[in-house]
Design a protein around this motif. Sequence first.
Motif, PDB file in Angstrom:
ATOM      1  N   HIS A  60       0.731  -1.161   0.105  1.00 53.65           N
ATOM      2  CA  HIS A  60      -0.054  -0.162   0.047  1.00 53.65           C
ATOM      3  C   HIS A  60       0.920   1.314   0.088  1.00 53.65           C
ATOM      4  O   HIS A  60       1.885   1.537   0.920  1.00 53.65           O
ATOM      5  N   SER A  64      -3.421   4.849  -0.895  1.00 52.99           N
ATOM      6  CA  SER A  64      -4.299   3.772  -1.017  1.00 52.99           C
ATOM      7  C   SER A  64      -4.305   3.246   0.750  1.00 52.99           C
ATOM      8  O   SER A  64      -5.409   2.660   0.889  1.00 52.99           O
ATOM      9  N   ALA A  67      -7.212   5.498   1.781  1.00 55.04           N
ATOM     10  CA  ALA A  67      -8.333   5.136   1.000  1.00 55.04           C
ATOM     11  C   ALA A  67      -9.054   3.787   1.575  1.00 55.04           C
ATOM     12  O   ALA A  67     -10.234   3.650   1.994  1.00 55.04           O
ATOM     13  N   ALA A  68      -8.164   2.705   1.771  1.00 56.80           N
ATOM     14  CA  ALA A  68      -8.484   1.510   2.519  1.00 56.80           C
ATOM     15  C   ALA A  68      -9.254   1.829   3.901  1.00 56.80           C
ATOM     16  O   ALA A  68     -10.216   1.325   3.972  1.00 56.80           O
ATOM     17  N   ILE A  71     -12.577   3.653   3.277  1.00 60.79           N
ATOM     18  CA  ILE A  71     -13.419   2.489   2.926  1.00 60.79           C
ATOM     19  C   ILE A  71     -14.095   1.672   4.139  1.00 60.79           C
ATOM     20  O   ILE A  71     -15.280   1.566   4.138  1.00 60.79           O
ATOM     21  N   VAL A 122     -15.382   7.473  -3.059  1.00 59.54           N
ATOM     22  CA  VAL A 122     -13.834   7.094  -2.449  1.00 59.54           C
ATOM     23  C   VAL A 122     -13.530   5.715  -3.135  1.00 59.54           C
ATOM     24  O   VAL A 122     -12.467   5.567  -3.719  1.00 59.54           O
ATOM     25  N   HIS A 126     -10.540   5.468  -5.554  1.00 63.99           N
ATOM     26  CA  HIS A 126      -9.306   4.463  -5.150  1.00 63.99           C
ATOM     27  C   HIS A 126      -8.842   3.404  -6.402  1.00 63.99           C
ATOM     28  O   HIS A 126      -7.883   3.276  -6.686  1.00 63.99           O
TER      29      HIS A 126
END
Length: 133
Positions: A60, A64, A67-68, A71, A122, A126
């Motif tokens: 990652h 990212s 974003a993870a 999310i 998002v 992503h």
Amino acid sequence: MGASLYYHAVFGVVFGVAIAFRVIWGFIGTKYSKFSDFKFKGIMEYLLPTHTQEKHYTGHNPASSIAAVVIMVLGAIVLVSGLMMYGLSENSGVFAFLYDHYSKFRFVQNVHFMSLNLLLWVVIVHICGAIID
């Protein structure tokens, strides 16, 4: 309960199981899926790189990683607000006890829709970032 609400509820529960699995996998999963592999430092350098510095990330990257987490958090908000709406409107599920207090919790529908729309944006950003990177 209509057929569309039934399928909506089933999909929501499957979505919740997927979010729970991803959180668990973040602790016990493979090397690059663990939360310990997430890199949060250097987001500005990653998003606005200089020409002399181009860093390669295995696993990652900072964007990212953020974003993870976003999310997963938004997914949890969508799940809980959906379960609350189900209890409020259908007098069923884990939040059925809220059925008699519908007027106090009307805002939950807005929370559900806004968090879902934000989650979709998002996810789209992503995926686009993953394709570009």
